[in-house]
Design a protein around this motif. Sequence first.
Motif, PDB file in Angstrom:
ATOM      1  N   ASP A  97      51.160 -32.836  82.070  1.00 13.68           N
ATOM      2  CA  ASP A  97      50.144 -33.913  82.994  1.00 13.68           C
ATOM      3  C   ASP A  97      49.609 -34.575  81.710  1.00 13.68           C
ATOM      4  N   VAL A  98      49.284 -34.028  80.710  1.00  9.41           N
ATOM      5  CA  VAL A  98      48.553 -34.701  79.765  1.00  9.41           C
ATOM      6  C   VAL A  98      49.068 -35.009  78.497  1.00  9.41           C
ATOM      7  N   VAL A  99      50.460 -34.565  78.334  1.00 11.61           N
ATOM      8  CA  VAL A  99      51.017 -35.353  76.731  1.00 11.61           C
ATOM      9  C   VAL A  99      52.490 -35.508  77.338  1.00 11.61           C
ATOM     10  N   GLU A 100      53.278 -36.074  76.456  1.00 12.96           N
ATOM     11  CA  GLU A 100      54.705 -36.394  76.803  1.00 12.96           C
ATOM     12  C   GLU A 100      55.582 -35.417  76.445  1.00 12.96           C
ATOM     13  N   ARG A 101      56.608 -35.310  76.884  1.00 11.69           N
ATOM     14  CA  ARG A 101      57.911 -34.539  76.627  1.00 11.69           C
ATOM     15  C   ARG A 101      58.454 -35.108  75.366  1.00 11.69           C
ATOM     16  N   GLY A 102      58.928 -34.112  74.657  1.00 10.64           N
ATOM     17  CA  GLY A 102      59.932 -34.682  73.317  1.00 10.64           C
ATOM     18  C   GLY A 102      59.075 -35.732  72.486  1.00 10.64           C
ATOM     19  N   GLY A 103      57.792 -35.426  72.188  1.00 10.62           N
ATOM     20  CA  GLY A 103      57.102 -36.393  71.364  1.00 10.62           C
ATOM     21  C   GLY A 103      56.489 -35.893  70.150  1.00 10.62           C
ATOM     22  N   TYR A 104      56.848 -34.648  69.962  1.00  8.78           N
ATOM     23  CA  TYR A 104      56.290 -34.198  68.643  1.00  8.78           C
ATOM     24  C   TYR A 104      56.983 -33.496  67.765  1.00  8.78           C
ATOM     25  N   ASP A 105      56.779 -33.624  66.462  1.00  6.74           N
ATOM     26  CA  ASP A 105      57.453 -33.016  65.510  1.00  6.74           C
ATOM     27  C   ASP A 105      57.137 -31.459  65.138  1.00  6.74           C
ATOM     28  N   ALA A 106      56.156 -31.248  65.573  1.00  2.22           N
ATOM     29  CA  ALA A 106      55.751 -29.611  65.502  1.00  2.22           C
ATOM     30  C   ALA A 106      54.683 -29.207  66.688  1.00  2.22           C
ATOM     31  N   VAL A 107      54.890 -28.060  67.262  1.00  3.85           N
ATOM     32  CA  VAL A 107      54.148 -27.601  67.934  1.00  3.85           C
ATOM     33  C   VAL A 107      53.489 -26.311  67.790  1.00  3.85           C
ATOM     34  N   LEU A 108      52.017 -26.088  67.867  1.00  6.85           N
ATOM     35  CA  LEU A 108      51.371 -24.898  67.611  1.00  6.85           C
ATOM     36  C   LEU A 108      51.138 -24.434  68.775  1.00  6.85           C
ATOM     37  N   CYS A 109      51.479 -22.860  69.154  1.00  3.66           N
ATOM     38  CA  CYS A 109      51.153 -22.476  70.463  1.00  3.66           C
ATOM     39  C   CYS A 109      50.477 -20.920  69.764  1.00  3.66           C
ATOM     40  N   HIS A 110      49.145 -20.991  69.409  1.00  2.82           N
ATOM     41  CA  HIS A 110      48.609 -19.947  68.991  1.00  2.82           C
ATOM     42  C   HIS A 110      47.586 -19.397  69.961  1.00  2.82           C
ATOM     43  N   GLY A 111      47.449 -17.923  70.169  1.00  2.00           N
ATOM     44  CA  GLY A 111      46.434 -17.576  71.143  1.00  2.00           C
ATOM     45  C   GLY A 111      46.581 -17.841  72.516  1.00  2.00           C
ATOM     46  N   VAL A 112      47.777 -18.206  72.924  1.00  2.00           N
ATOM     47  CA  VAL A 112      48.045 -18.854  74.310  1.00  2.00           C
ATOM     48  C   VAL A 112      48.798 -18.015  75.251  1.00  2.00           C
ATOM     49  N   LEU A 113      49.831 -17.361  74.852  1.00  2.00           N
ATOM     50  CA  LEU A 113      50.676 -16.705  75.519  1.00  2.00           C
ATOM     51  C   LEU A 113      50.027 -15.364  76.114  1.00  2.00           C
ATOM     52  N   GLU A 114      48.935 -14.619  75.723  1.00  2.00           N
ATOM     53  CA  GLU A 114      48.230 -13.573  75.934  1.00  2.00           C
ATOM     54  C   GLU A 114      47.569 -13.894  77.262  1.00  2.00           C
ATOM     55  N   TYR A 115      47.490 -15.124  77.537  1.00  2.00           N
ATOM     56  CA  TYR A 115      46.379 -15.429  78.838  1.00  2.00           C
ATOM     57  C   TYR A 115      46.956 -16.520  79.759  1.00  2.00           C
ATOM     58  N   VAL A 116      48.326 -16.756  79.792  1.00  2.00           N
ATOM     59  CA  VAL A 116      48.928 -17.441  80.867  1.00  2.00           C
ATOM     60  C   VAL A 116      49.629 -16.580  81.909  1.00  2.00           C
ATOM     61  N   ASP A 117      50.002 -17.299  82.991  1.00  2.00           N
ATOM     62  CA  ASP A 117      50.424 -16.174  83.926  1.00  2.00           C
ATOM     63  C   ASP A 117      51.852 -15.985  83.839  1.00  2.00           C
ATOM     64  N   ASP A 118      52.671 -17.212  83.068  1.00  2.00           N
ATOM     65  CA  ASP A 118      54.063 -16.943  82.789  1.00  2.00           C
ATOM     66  C   ASP A 118      54.281 -17.178  81.401  1.00  2.00           C
ATOM     67  N   PRO A 119      54.473 -16.212  80.343  1.00  2.00           N
ATOM     68  CA  PRO A 119      54.578 -16.564  78.894  1.00  2.00           C
ATOM     69  C   PRO A 119      55.923 -17.622  78.704  1.00  2.00           C
ATOM     70  N   ALA A 120      56.759 -17.110  79.571  1.00  2.00           N
ATOM     71  CA  ALA A 120      58.387 -17.547  79.151  1.00  2.00           C
ATOM     72  C   ALA A 120      58.105 -18.958  79.562  1.00  2.00           C
ATOM     73  N   GLU A 121      57.281 -19.555  80.742  1.00  2.00           N
ATOM     74  CA  GLU A 121      56.992 -20.803  80.824  1.00  2.00           C
ATOM     75  C   GLU A 121      56.337 -21.653  79.685  1.00  2.00           C
ATOM     76  N   GLY A 122      55.254 -20.852  79.461  1.00  2.00           N
ATOM     77  CA  GLY A 122      54.539 -21.535  78.151  1.00  2.00           C
ATOM     78  C   GLY A 122      55.246 -21.824  77.001  1.00  2.00           C
ATOM     79  N   VAL A 123      56.349 -21.007  76.741  1.00  2.00           N
ATOM     80  CA  VAL A 123      57.127 -21.133  75.564  1.00  2.00           C
ATOM     81  C   VAL A 123      58.043 -22.271  75.849  1.00  2.00           C
ATOM     82  N   ARG A 124      58.662 -22.418  77.029  1.00  2.00           N
ATOM     83  CA  ARG A 124      59.357 -23.395  77.613  1.00  2.00           C
ATOM     84  C   ARG A 124      58.832 -24.741  77.358  1.00  2.00           C
ATOM     85  N   ASN A 125      57.756 -24.829  77.741  1.00  2.00           N
ATOM     86  CA  ASN A 125      56.879 -26.201  77.588  1.00  2.00           C
ATOM     87  C   ASN A 125      56.619 -26.463  76.268  1.00  2.00           C
TER      88      ASN A 125
END
Length: 251
Positions: A97-125
Motif C-alpha cells: 500500500d506504501v511501496v512498490e513491488r519489485g522495486g528494491y535491490d535489498a530488503v531489510l526485515c529486522h525485528g518484524v517477524l516476532e510481531y506480525v500475525d503471519d510471519p510467512a506473509e511477512g517474508v513473502r512480502n
Amino acid sequence: MSDPLRPRASLRTAVVWEVLKDALDRRAKAAGRDALDVLDTGGGTGNFAVPVAGLGHRVTVVDPSPNALFALERRAGEAGVADRVRAVQGDAHGLFDVVERGGYDAVLCHGVLEYVDDPAEGVRNAVAALRPAGTLSLLAAGLGGAVLARALAGHFTEARQALTDPAGHWGAGDPVPRRFTADQLAGLVSGAGLEVGAVHGVRVFADLVPGVLVDAEPGAMEALLKLEAAAAEQPAFHSVATQLHVLAERD
C-alpha cells in the motif's frame, strides 16, 4: 555520522552490520551501480537505515510508528544523509500500500517477524519487494537464547514454557510474542522462493556477560566483539543466540 559499531551498541549490531555491508557491496558490484535502492521494513529510528545511507545507498524506511519515523528523520539529518532516507508510515502486512513491488535491490526485515500475525506473509512480502536480483537480510529473535537467559536468571518454569510453547513465548510478562529457530527462519525464506546464503547467531554471549566485566577489563569489549564474530558462523551456537540473522540472495 551514526555508527552501528559504537561501544555497547556494537555488541548488538556488529555481526549483522558486517554481513550486511559485505552483501550490499557485492550487490552494488553485480548491479554495476554505486547506489542501491534499499527497503528497511520496521526500520524504526534508523539503526541500520542511517548507516546504510551513509554508504551512499537510497533507503526507504517503512514503520508503523510516527514517533519512530520522526526520530529517524532527525537522526538522518544529523548524520547528513537526509536526502538518501525516506520515511513512510506503514507495516509489513500492508507493505504494498506504501511501496512498490519489485522495486528494491535489498530488503531489510529486522525485528518484524516476532510481531506480525503471519510471519510467512511477512517474508513473502519482503521477497516480493525485491528486484529480480536482490538481497534479503532477515533478523529475528532466537528461541534458544531466551530459554537460556530465563534459566540463568533462575526462572526455570518460564524457561521451560518458552522451550515448549509453539511461539517460544515464556509468559504473560514476555514482551516478545514470537521467537524462531534457525531452521524455522530458513524454512520461511525457502518457502518464499529464496535460497539461504548464510545464517548467523547474534548476541550469543553479549546478553549473558555482566556489563561490569566488559566495562572494567581493558580490552574486554574488543575481545567480546571478536568472540561474537567467531561464534556467529558456528551452527552449534545458533541454538543459544539471542537473535538469528539470515541472509538470502537472488541472482
